[in-house]
Design an enzyme around this catalytic site. Structure first.
Site, PDB file in Angstrom:
ATOM      1  N   ASN A   1      10.452   4.229   1.915  1.00  0.00           N
ATOM      2  CA  ASN A   1      10.228   3.113   2.643  1.00  0.00           C
ATOM      3  C   ASN A   1      10.603   1.968   2.161  1.00  0.00           C
ATOM      4  OD1 ASN A   1       8.564   3.995   4.394  1.00  0.00           O
ATOM      5  ND2 ASN A   1       6.567   3.504   3.503  1.00  0.00           N
TER       6      ASN A   1
ATOM      7  N   TRP B   1       0.809  -1.143  -0.034  1.00  0.00           N
ATOM      8  CA  TRP B   1       0.004   0.094   0.058  1.00  0.00           C
ATOM      9  C   TRP B   1       0.865   1.228  -0.035  1.00  0.00           C
ATOM     10  CZ3 TRP B   1      -5.399   0.288   2.994  1.00  0.00           C
ATOM     11  CH2 TRP B   1      -6.025   1.216   2.476  1.00  0.00           C
ATOM     12  N   ASP B   2       2.160   1.081   0.435  1.00  0.00           N
ATOM     13  CA  ASP B   2       2.797   2.594   0.742  1.00  0.00           C
ATOM     14  C   ASP B   2       4.114   2.100   0.307  1.00  0.00           C
ATOM     15  OD1 ASP B   2       3.085   5.334   1.084  1.00  0.00           O
ATOM     16  OD2 ASP B   2       3.624   5.048   3.078  1.00  0.00           O
ATOM     17  N   LEU B   3       4.629   1.578  -0.704  1.00  0.00           N
ATOM     18  CA  LEU B   3       6.151   1.301  -1.271  1.00  0.00           C
ATOM     19  C   LEU B   3       6.473   2.107  -2.008  1.00  0.00           C
ATOM     20  CD1 LEU B   3       8.066  -0.752  -0.193  1.00  0.00           C
ATOM     21  CD2 LEU B   3       7.697  -1.898  -2.442  1.00  0.00           C
TER      22      LEU B   3
END
Length: 307
Positions: free
Chosen positions: A206, A200-202
């Site tokens: 990150n 979801w947030d790569l």
């Protein structure tokens, strides 16, 4: 833990919890030093360097009893922290920071130590960095979905239903038309939401340098869905660097081509699920009182439009 090891909570983290969590958030921040002390005692840890923090979590470098380098990650218990724990267990360190232990009551995690000073953003060649992201996404998406995670169908369906009441908050008629168009594209995909575990947030920040592998992912917000829904953070990451090229459309399109080819995704579906991310982001912006679609969102949509 001795008094000399007392944790000073970074001002930014305290302000973030005060702003978003109100009285409950301030109470959690006030109890954070004691929580760190309890976890250090419970797992027989030793502090090993200065703390790091983001908007939602505190990371404390530690050494385990056998000398292994690790990190305590402390975050207020929420649905997102439960999902992260489920995902970390499912991935088992494959492309992802490894979960060493956890405290279920406080949602505190003991993680393997990565190099927080070196993110994937330090790689100057964008194709090389995007190749790393693609490799990590491929590994993360290959893991069978565990029970307990939210599904993309539920999330996407709720977004589509929200558009009629939200669209009039946009001041520009062209923005309103864009939002309706994105919602229509998502509505066509809702019936086949996919079954892969998504990060979801790569994005570049990150992904951290590691010892057992060159790069590993961190900070997942897992859900189950189509891999195309996982592309937007990679397309948008390092936006200032993208703008500096003078041709954002070319860079975004190049990234999209690289990712869809590497992950063997259907380009049409991947583009549609990326529009779902733009829709989601804009609905959040509207909730925050904004009245225009962010220029970067429009730029991504235009880059993915058929020539």
């Amino acid at each position: 833990m001795s008094s000399s090891d007392h944790i000073h909570v970074p001002d930014g983290l305290a302000e973030s919890y005060s702003r978003s969590g109100g009285e409950e958030g301030r109470a959690w921040i006030a109890g954070l030093p004691a929580l760190v002390a309890r976890c250090v005692d419970r797992w027989e840890l030793k502090r090993d360097g200065g703390v790091r923090s983001g908007e939602a979590s505190l990371v404390v470098p530690v050494l385990r009893a056998d000398g292994t380098r690790a990190a305590l990650k402390l975050q207020m218990p929420r649905e997102e922290t439960t999902a992260a724990l489920i995902g970390l267990r499912a991935w088992g360190g494959d492309g992802m920071v490894r979960l060493l232990d956890h405290d279920e009551e406080s949602s505190t995690m003991l993680l393997e130590r990565l190099d927080g000073s070196r993110t994937l953003a330090s790689v100057e060649d964008d194709d090389e960095a995007m190749g790393v992201l693609a490799g990590l996404l491929n590994r993360l998406h290959s893991v069978p979905a565990p029970p307990g995670l939210r599904g993309l169908g539920e999330i996407a369906g709720a977004m589509v239903e929200e558009v009629p009441s939200a669209v009039d908050s946009l001041a520009d008629p062209e923005d309103r038309s864009r939002l309706r168009g994105w919602a229509s594209a998502v509505a066509e995909l809702v019936g086949e939401p996919g079954d892969r575990v998504l990060h979801w947030d790569l994005h570049y920040e990150n992904v951290l340098a590691a010892e057992r592998e060159p790069w590993l992912a961190i900070d997942p917000e897992p859900l189950v869905g189509d891999p195309g829904f996982d592309l937007w953070p990679a397309l948008d990451t390092g936006w200032e660097r993208i703008e500096a090229t003078g041709d954002a459309r070319r860079v975004v399109r190049r990234r999209f081509d690289l990712l869809t080819e590497s992950l063997e995704l259907d380009r049409g579906r991947a583009a549609g699920w990326t529009l779902a991310r733009l829709l989601q982001n804009t609905l959040w912006d509207i909730e925050d009182g904004l009245t225009a679609i962010a220029p970067s969102q429009i730029a991504v949509a235009e880059a993915l439009a058929k020539p």
